[in-house]
Design a protein around this motif. Structure first.
Motif, PDB file in Angstrom:
ATOM      1  N   LEU A  87      -1.558 -21.213 -12.144  1.00 56.59           N
ATOM      2  CA  LEU A  87      -1.503 -20.189 -11.345  1.00 56.59           C
ATOM      3  C   LEU A  87      -2.087 -19.954 -10.182  1.00 56.59           C
ATOM      4  N   ALA A  88      -3.284 -21.578  -9.964  1.00 60.11           N
ATOM      5  CA  ALA A  88      -4.011 -21.407  -9.236  1.00 60.11           C
ATOM      6  C   ALA A  88      -2.757 -21.927  -7.882  1.00 60.11           C
ATOM      7  N   TRP A  89      -2.535 -22.831  -8.348  1.00 62.01           N
ATOM      8  CA  TRP A  89      -1.549 -23.556  -7.193  1.00 62.01           C
ATOM      9  C   TRP A  89      -0.753 -22.230  -6.973  1.00 62.01           C
ATOM     10  N   LYS A  90       0.039 -21.791  -7.687  1.00 60.38           N
ATOM     11  CA  LYS A  90       0.866 -20.140  -7.435  1.00 60.38           C
ATOM     12  C   LYS A  90       0.010 -19.671  -6.348  1.00 60.38           C
ATOM     13  N   ALA A  91      -1.346 -19.004  -6.713  1.00 55.98           N
ATOM     14  CA  ALA A  91      -1.750 -17.910  -5.798  1.00 55.98           C
ATOM     15  C   ALA A  91      -1.572 -18.788  -4.056  1.00 55.98           C
ATOM     16  N   LEU A  92      -1.916 -20.450  -4.076  1.00 48.19           N
ATOM     17  CA  LEU A  92      -1.904 -20.565  -2.844  1.00 48.19           C
ATOM     18  C   LEU A  92      -1.235 -20.475  -2.220  1.00 48.19           C
ATOM     19  N   ARG A  93       0.133 -20.667  -2.986  1.00 51.22           N
ATOM     20  CA  ARG A  93       1.087 -20.823  -2.149  1.00 51.22           C
ATOM     21  C   ARG A  93       1.724 -19.534  -1.513  1.00 51.22           C
ATOM     22  N   ALA A  94       1.619 -18.293  -2.840  1.00 49.61           N
ATOM     23  CA  ALA A  94       1.857 -17.248  -2.624  1.00 49.61           C
ATOM     24  C   ALA A  94       2.238 -16.973  -1.315  1.00 49.61           C
ATOM     25  N   THR A  95       3.636 -16.472  -0.647  1.00 49.47           N
ATOM     26  CA  THR A  95       3.985 -15.856   0.135  1.00 49.47           C
ATOM     27  C   THR A  95       3.988 -13.977   0.048  1.00 49.47           C
ATOM     28  N   VAL A  96       3.228 -13.766   1.520  1.00 45.56           N
ATOM     29  CA  VAL A  96       2.562 -11.862   1.903  1.00 45.56           C
ATOM     30  C   VAL A  96       3.708 -11.523   0.726  1.00 45.56           C
ATOM     31  N   SER A  97       4.189 -10.644   0.631  1.00 45.94           N
ATOM     32  CA  SER A  97       4.734  -9.311  -0.078  1.00 45.94           C
ATOM     33  C   SER A  97       4.311  -7.890   0.615  1.00 45.94           C
ATOM     34  N   THR A  98       5.300  -6.814   1.241  1.00 46.34           N
ATOM     35  CA  THR A  98       5.192  -5.992   1.480  1.00 46.34           C
ATOM     36  C   THR A  98       6.879  -4.365   0.939  1.00 46.34           C
ATOM     37  N   VAL A  99       6.415  -3.802   0.605  1.00 49.40           N
ATOM     38  CA  VAL A  99       6.808  -2.577   0.161  1.00 49.40           C
ATOM     39  C   VAL A  99       7.087  -1.937   0.513  1.00 49.40           C
ATOM     40  N   GLN A 100       8.569  -1.495   1.763  1.00 47.36           N
ATOM     41  CA  GLN A 100       8.956  -0.404   2.531  1.00 47.36           C
ATOM     42  C   GLN A 100       9.113   0.614   1.703  1.00 47.36           C
ATOM     43  N   GLN A 101       9.009   1.966   2.036  1.00 47.86           N
ATOM     44  CA  GLN A 101       8.661   2.850   1.345  1.00 47.86           C
ATOM     45  C   GLN A 101      10.110   3.744   1.206  1.00 47.86           C
ATOM     46  N   GLY A 102      10.632   3.488   2.080  1.00 45.99           N
ATOM     47  CA  GLY A 102      12.404   3.897   1.927  1.00 45.99           C
ATOM     48  C   GLY A 102      13.082   2.847   0.950  1.00 45.99           C
ATOM     49  N   LYS A 103      12.395   2.054   0.509  1.00 44.12           N
ATOM     50  CA  LYS A 103      13.718   1.176  -0.671  1.00 44.12           C
ATOM     51  C   LYS A 103      13.296   1.260  -1.682  1.00 44.12           C
ATOM     52  N   VAL A 104      12.354   2.023  -2.293  1.00 40.05           N
ATOM     53  CA  VAL A 104      11.647   2.732  -3.613  1.00 40.05           C
ATOM     54  C   VAL A 104      12.239   3.740  -3.951  1.00 40.05           C
ATOM     55  N   GLN A 105      13.030   2.821  -5.183  1.00 43.55           N
ATOM     56  CA  GLN A 105      13.935   3.544  -6.597  1.00 43.55           C
ATOM     57  C   GLN A 105      12.741   5.006  -6.761  1.00 43.55           C
ATOM     58  N   VAL A 106      13.197   6.176  -6.430  1.00 38.93           N
ATOM     59  CA  VAL A 106      13.147   7.181  -8.297  1.00 38.93           C
ATOM     60  C   VAL A 106      12.843   7.425  -9.474  1.00 38.93           C
ATOM     61  N   LEU A 107      12.226   7.118  -9.240  1.00 36.21           N
ATOM     62  CA  LEU A 107      12.022   8.029 -11.075  1.00 36.21           C
ATOM     63  C   LEU A 107      11.271   8.581 -11.424  1.00 36.21           C
ATOM     64  N   SER A 108      11.877   9.605 -13.275  1.00 32.15           N
ATOM     65  CA  SER A 108      11.098  10.293 -13.816  1.00 32.15           C
ATOM     66  C   SER A 108       9.777  10.064 -14.124  1.00 32.15           C
ATOM     67  N   ARG A 109       9.065  11.181 -14.206  1.00 37.81           N
ATOM     68  CA  ARG A 109       7.497  11.013 -14.818  1.00 37.81           C
ATOM     69  C   ARG A 109       7.752   9.641 -16.566  1.00 37.81           C
ATOM     70  N   GLY A 110       8.689  10.373 -17.071  1.00 38.62           N
ATOM     71  CA  GLY A 110       8.909   9.423 -17.942  1.00 38.62           C
ATOM     72  C   GLY A 110       9.449   8.258 -18.419  1.00 38.62           C
ATOM     73  N   SER A 111      10.384   7.673 -16.905  1.00 36.53           N
ATOM     74  CA  SER A 111      11.232   6.541 -17.017  1.00 36.53           C
ATOM     75  C   SER A 111       9.240   5.605 -16.282  1.00 36.53           C
ATOM     76  N   LEU A 112       8.743   6.622 -15.299  1.00 37.45           N
ATOM     77  CA  LEU A 112       8.098   5.596 -14.978  1.00 37.45           C
ATOM     78  C   LEU A 112       7.120   4.937 -16.472  1.00 37.45           C
ATOM     79  N   TYR A 113       6.424   6.117 -16.632  1.00 40.38           N
ATOM     80  CA  TYR A 113       5.617   5.462 -18.146  1.00 40.38           C
ATOM     81  C   TYR A 113       6.258   4.366 -18.633  1.00 40.38           C
ATOM     82  N   ARG A 114       7.439   4.696 -19.399  1.00 45.38           N
ATOM     83  CA  ARG A 114       8.368   3.564 -20.387  1.00 45.38           C
ATOM     84  C   ARG A 114       8.697   2.538 -19.557  1.00 45.38           C
ATOM     85  N   ARG A 115       9.185   2.748 -17.785  1.00 42.32           N
ATOM     86  CA  ARG A 115       9.439   1.486 -17.140  1.00 42.32           C
ATOM     87  C   ARG A 115       8.040   0.756 -17.118  1.00 42.32           C
ATOM     88  N   GLY A 116       6.434   0.864 -16.740  1.00 45.07           N
ATOM     89  CA  GLY A 116       5.198   0.031 -16.726  1.00 45.07           C
ATOM     90  C   GLY A 116       5.363  -0.629 -18.148  1.00 45.07           C
TER      91      GLY A 116
END
Length: 208
Positions: A87-116
């Motif tokens: 895990l330490a090796w993966k963390a040191l080699r990890a690339t920076v991740s970004t999340v673009q707002q326009g690409k986020v899937q919209v889910l219902s509250r129940g779906s969000l809870y179940r997805r989690g």
């Protein structure tokens, strides 16, 4: 009963680990930014619910290993230390991740809870991490190992709820900056790697 100082150290470490950029907190941040704080809170509750399942499974499994034999415990300890170094090796080699707002899937509250819940329960890395992480803060001399693992699992869930709750709250402002800040993500990755290495060394030298 686990000493309060040990629990505090475990909680502090859990907070650092929860802050480490990964699919769970990025998903929480993305949903909060796109669909509001309630969406992030529902995802967070789902992830915490999944952690309950992992805590139960790992608590009984680890307790059985600790009681079984010195050899079994030594094998588990070595595997845990190796996994933490990975895990330490993966963390040191990890690339920076970004999340673009326009690409986020919209889910219902129940779906969000179940997805989690599903995201957490279907991730074997969580169980592997618990198996490597929890034994370092439990001691057979302090009573039932199962009860100690449940205590630690509960504290880890509290840390997750706190960190993800804060991420959700600030996702519309500070969350955007963190999400798109390569410096912030690299800094957290390096902190996480240092924690993983320290835990691996501690686990490797621990005794049954």
């Amino acid at each position: 009963m686990i000493d309060s100082n040990v629990l505090l150290a475990f909680f502090s470490t859990s907070v650092i680990l929860a802050l480490s950029p990964g699919p769970d907190n990025l998903f929480v941040m993305a949903q909060s930014t796109q669909n509001g704080r309630k969406a992030g809170y529902y995802v967070t509750l789902g992830l915490a619910t999944g952690l309950v399942g992992h805590t139960i499974a790992v608590a009984f499994g680890l307790a059985a290993i600790v009681r079984s034999s010195v050899l079994a415990f030594s094998i588990m300890k070595c595997m845990g230390a190796a996994y933490l170094l990975y895990l330490a090796w993966k963390a040191l080699r990890a690339t920076v991740s970004t999340v673009q707002q326009g690409k986020v899937q919209v889910l219902s509250r129940g779906s969000l809870y179940r997805r989690g819940i599903v995201m957490n329960l279907t991730n074997p890395k969580v169980s592997f991490f618990f198996m490597a992480f929890l034994p370092q803060f439990a001691d057979p001399r302090h009573g039932s190992m199962i009860w100690q693992f449940f205590q630690l699992g509960g504290v880890f869930i509290m840390a997750t709820l706190l960190v993800f709750g804060v991420i959700t709250f600030f996702a519309g402002g500070l969350g955007d900056r963190f999400r798109n800040s390569s410096f912030a993500q690299k800094a957290v990755n390096r902190i996480a790697a240092s924690v993983f290495i320290a835990l691996a060394v501690k686990l490797a030298v621990s005794e049954r």
